[in-house]
Design an enzyme around this catalytic site. Structure first.
Site, PDB file in Angstrom:
ATOM      1  N   LYS A  98       4.343 -84.651 -18.007  1.00 15.96           N
ATOM      2  CA  LYS A  98       3.558 -83.708 -17.192  1.00 15.96           C
ATOM      3  C   LYS A  98       3.575 -82.320 -17.858  1.00 15.96           C
ATOM      4  O   LYS A  98       2.551 -81.656 -17.943  1.00 15.96           O
ATOM      5  CB  LYS A  98       4.107 -83.648 -15.760  1.00 15.96           C
ATOM      6  CG  LYS A  98       3.748 -84.888 -14.951  1.00 15.96           C
ATOM      7  CD  LYS A  98       4.449 -84.992 -13.605  1.00 15.96           C
ATOM      8  CE  LYS A  98       4.108 -86.341 -12.976  1.00 15.96           C
ATOM      9  NZ  LYS A  98       4.722 -86.576 -11.669  1.00 15.96           N
ATOM     10  N   GLN A 156       9.298 -83.930  -8.355  1.00 10.94           N
ATOM     11  CA  GLN A 156       9.270 -85.320  -8.800  1.00 10.94           C
ATOM     12  C   GLN A 156      10.077 -86.182  -7.830  1.00 10.94           C
ATOM     13  O   GLN A 156      11.206 -85.859  -7.479  1.00 10.94           O
ATOM     14  CB  GLN A 156       9.835 -85.417 -10.234  1.00 10.94           C
ATOM     15  CG  GLN A 156       9.691 -86.782 -10.860  1.00 10.94           C
ATOM     16  CD  GLN A 156       8.249 -87.228 -11.059  1.00 10.94           C
ATOM     17  OE1 GLN A 156       7.350 -86.413 -11.255  1.00 10.94           O
ATOM     18  NE2 GLN A 156       8.008 -88.515 -10.999  1.00 10.94           N
ATOM     19  N   ASP A 213       0.221 -82.647  -5.463  1.00  8.55           N
ATOM     20  CA  ASP A 213       0.418 -84.092  -5.349  1.00  8.55           C
ATOM     21  C   ASP A 213      -0.338 -84.653  -4.144  1.00  8.55           C
ATOM     22  O   ASP A 213      -0.450 -85.873  -3.998  1.00  8.55           O
ATOM     23  CB  ASP A 213       1.917 -84.393  -5.165  1.00  8.55           C
ATOM     24  CG  ASP A 213       2.572 -84.926  -6.425  1.00  8.55           C
ATOM     25  OD1 ASP A 213       1.874 -85.590  -7.208  1.00  8.55           O
ATOM     26  OD2 ASP A 213       3.771 -84.677  -6.609  1.00  8.55           O
TER      27      ASP A 213
HETATM   28  N1  GUN Z   1       7.091 -90.398  -8.371  1.00  8.85           N
HETATM   29  C1  GUN Z   1       6.300 -91.471  -8.624  1.00  8.85           C
HETATM   30  N2  GUN Z   1       4.996 -91.121  -8.596  1.00  8.85           N
HETATM   31  C2  GUN Z   1       4.954 -89.801  -8.322  1.00  8.85           C
HETATM   32  C3  GUN Z   1       3.900 -88.864  -8.176  1.00  8.85           C
HETATM   33  O1  GUN Z   1       2.710 -89.175  -8.258  1.00  8.85           O
HETATM   34  N3  GUN Z   1       4.283 -87.596  -7.902  1.00  8.85           N
HETATM   35  C4  GUN Z   1       5.578 -87.238  -7.775  1.00  8.85           C
HETATM   36  N4  GUN Z   1       5.847 -85.971  -7.481  1.00  8.85           N
HETATM   37  N5  GUN Z   1       6.575 -88.070  -7.891  1.00  8.85           N
HETATM   38  C5  GUN Z   1       6.261 -89.353  -8.178  1.00  8.85           C
END
Ligand code: GUN
Length: 282
Positions: free
Chosen positions: A53, A97, A120
């Protein structure tokens, strides 16, 4: 013959557009688009996601603010950081995350992120907006799936769509998006009876259950569009999806591969949402 939906190519195209929009934002406002990424603990998969990311931010001219907190971080410490980021004008998007270490309250932590910085699309306000068919920040993976359908001229209107999986991150928002696009939507999960039968009626089948090669050819209608959100390992440790690609591909009209399908779109939509959030900021 089926068409393989190239998520990597679409992601590259969208990232080019995102880069231009991020540069235009900077020129207009004299400030970078900013994304804060918060990782608590050292889950290896999360570390890879977060690294990717941050790298994607750098490639598109988005400024990233990275916070790595130890696994034993207390709830108040995490919330304090999120409140600080919520008030920071340089930060347009905040991402925590998931999953968080078990002792932390995920819901309470996410509630510290204001809806307009929730890139998100996880908070109740953004999920509610989506359910009501309003423009909002939408969860990245299902948002990416919709972009793929659009790119390949696949209109969900009037189609039977089946979503396999009901997670808050993928299955539920996916179902909402397809419903908002006028599909007739069925959501299946571990307690669904006659799963095979339901899946085999789908014109569009989206699979997000986290079980390697679970969907086999007998579960898929001839000519169906098959979208595989899975990221699994097969019996030889090789990366694969929730769909048995080799047997399903010949039956599908369109299908996403793993890797190179939905995966590259998820991070791309995070960047897309971050630029949207920046333009929406005061
Ligand atoms: N963990 C697994 N998929 C995601 C996601 O799309 N966003 C976040 N923040 N954590 C995750």
């Amino acid at each position: 013959m089926s068409t393989i939906i190239d998520g990597k190519a679409l992601a590259a195209k969208l990232r080019g557009q995102i880069r231009e929009r991020a540069a235009a934002f900077c020129a207009e406002r004299g400030q970078d688009v900013g994304l804060a990424v918060v990782l608590v603990g050292n889950d290896p998969a999360s570390e890879v996601y977060v690294r990717n990311k941050i790298k994607a931010c750098e490639e598109t001219g988005i400024r990233s603010f990275s916070y790595r907190l130890p696994a034993e971080t207390r709830q108040e410490q995490l919330e304090e950081l999120l409140q600080t980021l919520a008030a920071d004008a340089r930060v347009h998007g905040i991402l925590v995350q998931l999953p968080l270490p078990k002792h932390l309250d995920e819901r309470a932590a996410l509630a510290c992120i204001p809806a307009e910085k929730d890139v998100d699309g996880f908070c109740a306000q953004n999920v509610g907006n989506l359910a009501m068919g309003r423009d909002t920040l939408v969860a990245c993976t299902p948002h990416g799936v919709m972009k793929m359908l659009e790119e390949y001229g696949i209109d969900p209107r009037g189609k039977r769509a089946v979503v396999l999986g009901r997670s808050n991150i993928v299955g539920k928002p996916m179902a909402m998006l397809l419903l908002n696009a006028d599909a007739t939507v069925t959501v299946c999960h571990s307690k669904t009876k006659d799963l095979r039968e339901v899946c085999s009626q789908a014109d569009i089948l989206v699979v997000a259950i986290g079980r390697a090669k679970f969907v086999t050819a007998d579960m898929v209608k001839e000519g169906a569009v098959v979208i595989d959100v899975g990221m699994d390992r097969d019996e030889n440790g090789k990366l694969c999806g929730d769909v048995d690609f080799a047997s399903v591909a010949p039956k599908a009209s369109y299908i996403t591969p793993v890797p190179g399908g939905v995966g590259p779109m998820t991070i791309t939509m995070l960047l897309y949402n971050t630029v949207l959030a920046a333009y929406g900021s005061k």
